[in-house]
Design a protein around this motif. Structure first.
Motif, PDB file in Angstrom:
ATOM      1  N   THR A 159      36.644  42.121  47.050  1.00  0.00           N
ATOM      2  CA  THR A 159      36.799  42.446  45.521  1.00  0.00           C
ATOM      3  C   THR A 159      35.930  43.341  45.187  1.00  0.00           C
ATOM      4  OG1 THR A 159      37.667  40.048  44.866  1.00  0.00           O
ATOM      5  CG2 THR A 159      37.046  41.507  43.203  1.00  0.00           C
ATOM      6  N   SER A 205      44.964  38.693  43.743  1.00  0.00           N
ATOM      7  CA  SER A 205      44.744  39.800  42.582  1.00  0.00           C
ATOM      8  C   SER A 205      45.720  40.297  41.892  1.00  0.00           C
ATOM      9  CB  SER A 205      43.573  40.941  43.404  1.00  0.00           C
ATOM     10  OG  SER A 205      44.496  41.616  44.172  1.00  0.00           O
ATOM     11  N   ASP A 261      45.714  43.168  38.825  1.00  0.00           N
ATOM     12  CA  ASP A 261      44.437  43.494  38.687  1.00  0.00           C
ATOM     13  C   ASP A 261      44.077  44.375  39.563  1.00  0.00           C
ATOM     14  OD1 ASP A 261      44.085  41.999  36.422  1.00  0.00           O
ATOM     15  OD2 ASP A 261      43.237  40.250  37.500  1.00  0.00           O
ATOM     16  N   SER A 262      44.882  44.546  40.826  1.00  0.00           N
ATOM     17  CA  SER A 262      44.105  45.235  41.883  1.00  0.00           C
ATOM     18  C   SER A 262      44.928  46.813  42.009  1.00  0.00           C
ATOM     19  CB  SER A 262      44.387  44.673  43.317  1.00  0.00           C
ATOM     20  OG  SER A 262      46.136  44.696  43.536  1.00  0.00           O
TER      21      SER A 262
END
Length: 281
Positions: free
Chosen positions: A4, A245, A248-249
Motif C-alpha cells: 500500500t 484496495s 482506492d488504488s
C-alpha cells in the motif's frame, strides 16, 4: 515493505512526474533494481522490446528460447548503470558486473508496454524535462517530493515576483514509511518479498545481482521453473492488493496521461476479483 505504501509512492510520482513516475516506482519495487540501473534502462533492454533487440547474438538466441519459446515470461535485462565518470554521465556495467535477467509480473509487463508506446525516448524512464534521469538529481528533486508529500501549489502571476510556481500541482500525501529516507529501501523491500514467498536462495541472490560464494554458488543454477515461481508470486501479491484496495488504488494525474490508466486499473481490479472468487460462488 507494505505494498500500500509502495502504491502511494507510485500515485505521488504520477502527480509530480507523470506516467513514467508511476511505472518507475512499481518497477523498482517489483524487480529490486538499483536506482542507477533504472536510470540507465534503455528501451531495447525492457519488455516488450527485449530479448529480440539484444545486440549479443548468442545471448539473444538463448534468451528468446528461454523466455519466449519454452514459456512466455516477460523480462528486463539489466545491462547498464548510469554513473558520472570524469564529470561525464557514462553508461557502465552494473555494480559487480551483475548483468542479469529479471522476469516481471504480467501487470508490470503491461505497464511497460504502455509506457514505451507513450514516448520515443531511448530511456524507459525519461525525466520531466525529457533528459536522462541521472542528470535530474533524482535524490534531491524527485525522491523528497514523492515520499515527503507536498501542499497544493499555486501558479505564479504573469508579472513574476515572489510566490507561486511555473508548474502548479495539486498536493499529495506523505508516505510516512519513506519520508526523509532513500527510495533504495524499495530494493531492500523487494528482497523481503521474495524471501517471504520462499524462493530458492540461488534465485533470490541472482535476482538481486549477488553471487553465492563457494561450492554452493559453483553448482547452483537458476532454472526457468524458479523464475516462473518468482513471476507468479509477484503477480499474486499485486492481485491481492488490487482486490482489497479497489477504487482506492485508482491513479490520478493533474494533466492528461498518455494512456488510459484509470480504465487499465479498473480492469486489473475486476480481473483480481474474478480470480479470487471461489468456483461455484
Amino acid at each position: 515493505m507494505d505494498i500500500t505504501d509502495v502504491h502511494q509512492l507510485a500515485l505521488n510520482a504520477s502527480v509530480f512526474w507523470g506516467f513514467p513516475g508511476y511505472v518507475f516506482i512499481l518497477t523498482m519495487a517489483f524487480t529490486g533494481m538499483r536506482p542507477a540501473e533504472l536510470y540507465a534502462l534503455r528501451r531495447e533492454y525492457a519488455h516488450p522490446t527485449w530479448p529480440a533487440s539484444d545486440l549479443d547474438d548468442e545471448q539473444r538466441e538463448e534468451s528468446i528460447e528461454r523466455y519466449l519459446v519454452e514459456q512466455t515470461m516477460p523480462a528486463i535485462r539489466v545491462q547498464y548503470q548510469h554513473q558520472w565518470k570524469a564529470s561525464v554521465l557514462t553508461l557502465l556495467p552494473p555494480k559487480y558486473d551483475s548483468h542479469r535477467t529479471l522476469v516481471i509480473p504480467r501487470f508490470l509487463a503491461e505497464l511497460l508496454e504502455m509506457l514505451l508506446d507513450s514516448h520515443d525516448s531511448e530511456w524507459v524512464f525519461p525525466s520531466i524535462n525529457d533528459v536522462p534521469l541521472a542528470k535530474a538529481n533524482f535524490t534531491y528533486r524527485y525522491r523528497g517530493k514523492i515520499a515527503d508529500g507536498r501542499r497544493t501549489s499555486t501558479p505564479r502571476s504573469k508579472g513574476g515576483g515572489r510566490g507561486g510556481t511555473w508548474r502548479p500541482l495539486p498536493g499529495w500525501p506523505t508516505v510516512k514509511a519513506y519520508a526523509g529516507k532513500r527510495l533504495y529501501l524499495l530494493r531492500h523491500g523487494h528482497r523481503e518479498w521474495i524471501d517471504e514467498d520462499g524462493h530458492s536462495r540461488v534465485a533470490v541472490e541472482s535476482r538481486m545481482g549477488h553471487e553465492i560464494a563457494g561450492v554452493e554458488g559453483t553448482y547452483s543454477n537458476v532454472t526457468p521453473t524458479m523464475e516462473r515461481a518468482i513471476m507468479d508470486s509477484l503477480q499474486a501479491r499485486w492481485q491481492g492488493f488490487v482486490v482489497t484496495s479497489g477504487a482506492d488504488s485508482l491513479p490520478s494525474s493533474p494533466k492528461p496521461l498518455p494512456v488510459d490508466l484509470l480504465t487499465w486499473m479498473k480492469g486489473k481490479v475486476s480481473a483480481a476479483q474474478v480470480s479470487n472468487t471461489p468456483s461455484g460462488s
